[in-house]
Design an enzyme around this catalytic site. Structure first.
Site, short mmCIF file in Angstrom:
data_model
loop_
_atom_site.label_atom_id
_atom_site.label_comp_id
_atom_site.label_asym_id
_atom_site.label_seq_id
_atom_site.Cartn_x
_atom_site.Cartn_y
_atom_site.Cartn_z
N SER A 190 0.78 -1.22 0.07
CA SER A 190 0.01 -0.16 -0.11
C SER A 190 0.87 1.39 0.13
O SER A 190 0.22 2.34 -0.08
CB SER A 190 -0.98 0.13 1.14
OG SER A 190 -2.07 -0.99 1.04
N LYS A 193 -0.12 3.74 -2.66
CA LYS A 193 -1.17 4.82 -2.53
C LYS A 193 -0.61 6.14 -2.40
O LYS A 193 -1.35 6.98 -2.79
CB LYS A 193 -1.97 4.49 -1.00
CG LYS A 193 -2.79 3.27 -1.54
CD LYS A 193 -3.75 3.18 -0.26
CE LYS A 193 -4.66 1.89 -0.33
NZ LYS A 193 -3.65 0.59 -0.09
N SER A 247 -5.14 3.41 4.90
CA SER A 247 -4.96 2.74 3.85
C SER A 247 -6.19 1.80 3.26
O SER A 247 -6.21 0.72 2.90
CB SER A 247 -3.99 1.42 4.01
OG SER A 247 -3.27 1.05 2.85
#
Length: 405
Positions: A190, A193, A247
């Site tokens: 993640s 992101k 997240s």
């Protein structure tokens, strides 16, 4: 004696009156002055010189070529005199201890002469080579930036870092403070992101625009669930907020779908941005990071942290401790917390962060931390335990705070 033969002594003495004599003298003087004024004056001729009858024409009758020539000669003479005068005055300024006023020097050389008088030799050298001066300052700054053994940074303590890849760099000078397999290509989970947020903000969409979660935003890689159900509607602000702070995968998927050209165009923009930032070993296939094909290196991710830190919303949302959102449609309010335990614990030195985890990547985290007012970027990838990546960051921050005082 007969009448006709008289001597001079016999004649009676006769004298004219004085006024008559004065009048006669004045009359003679007047006649002489009048004759001298009225008579034409001729030049005195030397008997040995032959005077020509032809008089030279005046200057105004000269040809234009001769006039131009004379003008050029006058200008050249004037320029030569001014140059000599300037050289003389410059020599006078350099040889004397008392400086001469700048206005007394030729205009072309005023600045040079004044600088030569005012500035010492060292200052002139620094001004002549500013690049060398800046380079020396940077070199001295880099030499002072290092982790110290007295602060606990040793080969043994460095071996205690659990992550597979570590990279710590000073943002201002790009001085690497410590690293471990910094160029190893690994899945980044993640942490992807961060790039999703950068590309999304680059679109300049209105952040108050509502964005609806659809079935296309579900996870088809790991088949993970989400508290944000299909049909939920949030503003782009809230989507970006919970994607960075907690997240939230469906929020990131919705942001990547809401792009001109759809999700494939968004992923292409992510890869193009990575190339523009110099991330040569980075590749993305989606905006959530759930795919193990989202790969990068610790060194490349430090460049992403530097780029993301220029977005105020990314700094604010990624370090926010909690947020409550209203998905609409009669759904209950949702409360989200930061996925980074250091931020949840109140560490104010962290100004940007992003965590990530999938089985292939392990536990990952990137952090920008202010250490005594200096921004330091920390990248930790592939930590095996759920708390190992946070423990590594805590250990590194202790080394930094002690060494960079």
């Amino acid at each position: 004696m007969p009448y006709g033969r008289r001597s001079s002594s016999e004649f009676p003495a006769y004298r004219f009156p004085a006024w008559l004599r004065c009048a006669a003298v004045l009359g003679l003087l007047w006649l002489n002055i009048g004759s001298s004024l009225g008579a034409p004056h001729e030049p005195v001729r030397h008997p040995s010189v032959r005077v020509s009858r032809h008089v030279a024409p005046p200057v105004r009758h000269l040809s234009k070529a001769k006039a131009k020539h004379r003008t050029k000669v006058k200008k050249s003479v004037t320029a030569t005199k001014s140059q000599r005068r300037a050289v003389h005055k410059r020599k006078h300024i350099e040889r004397t201890d008392r400086p001469m006023h700048v206005s007394k020097v030729a205009p072309k050389h005023r600045r040079q002469a004044a600088r030569a008088v005012r500035e010492p030799r060292g200052a002139r050298r620094a001004a002549e080579s500013p690049k060398q001066h800046v380079a020396s300052a940077d070199a001295s700054a880099r030499s002072s930036l290092r982790l110290l053994a007295r602060c606990g940074y040793t080969a043994r303590s460095r071996a205690l870092l659990r992550a597979k890849a570590v990279y710590v760099v000073d943002e201002r000078t790009r001085t690497v403070l410590t690293e471990k397999q910094a160029d190893r290509i690994m899945p980044i989970a993640s942490v992807s992101k961060l790039m999703t947020a950068v590309v999304s903000l680059d679109t300049k969409h209105a952040m108050n625009t509502p964005l609806k979660v659809t079935a296309q935003d579900q996870d088809f890689d790991k088949f993970t669930g989400s508290r944000l159900s299909v049909g939920s509607t949030l503003s782009r602000h809230d989507m970006l907020h919970i994607a960075l702070m907690s997240s939230e995968n469906r929020a990131a998927a919705a942001l990547s779908r809401d792009y001109a050209g759809g999700r494939p165009a968004f992923v292409a923009a992510m890869n193009a941005k990575a190339r523009a930032l110099g991330m040569r070993h980075t590749w993305f296939v989606n905006g959530t990071g759930l795919s193990p094909q989202n790969v990068s290196t610790a060194r490349d991710l430090s460049l992403l942290v530097a780029a993301a830190s220029r977005y105020p919303l990314i700094n604010a949302y990624s370090t926010d401790r909690a947020q409550v959102v209203a998905p609409g449609g009669g759904r209950a309010l949702l409360g989200y917390h930061n996925s980074n335990a250091l931020v949840r614990g109140g560490d104010r030195s962290i100004v940007l962060q992003k965590t990530g985890f999938i089985n292939e990547a392990g536990h990952c985290v990137v952090v920008r931390m202010m250490v005594h007012g200096r921004p330091i970027d920390i990248v930790v990838l592939g930590a095996p335990g759920a708390r190992d990546h946070i423990a590594d960051v805590t250990r590194i921050s202790r080394w930094l705070r002690c060494s960079l005082q």
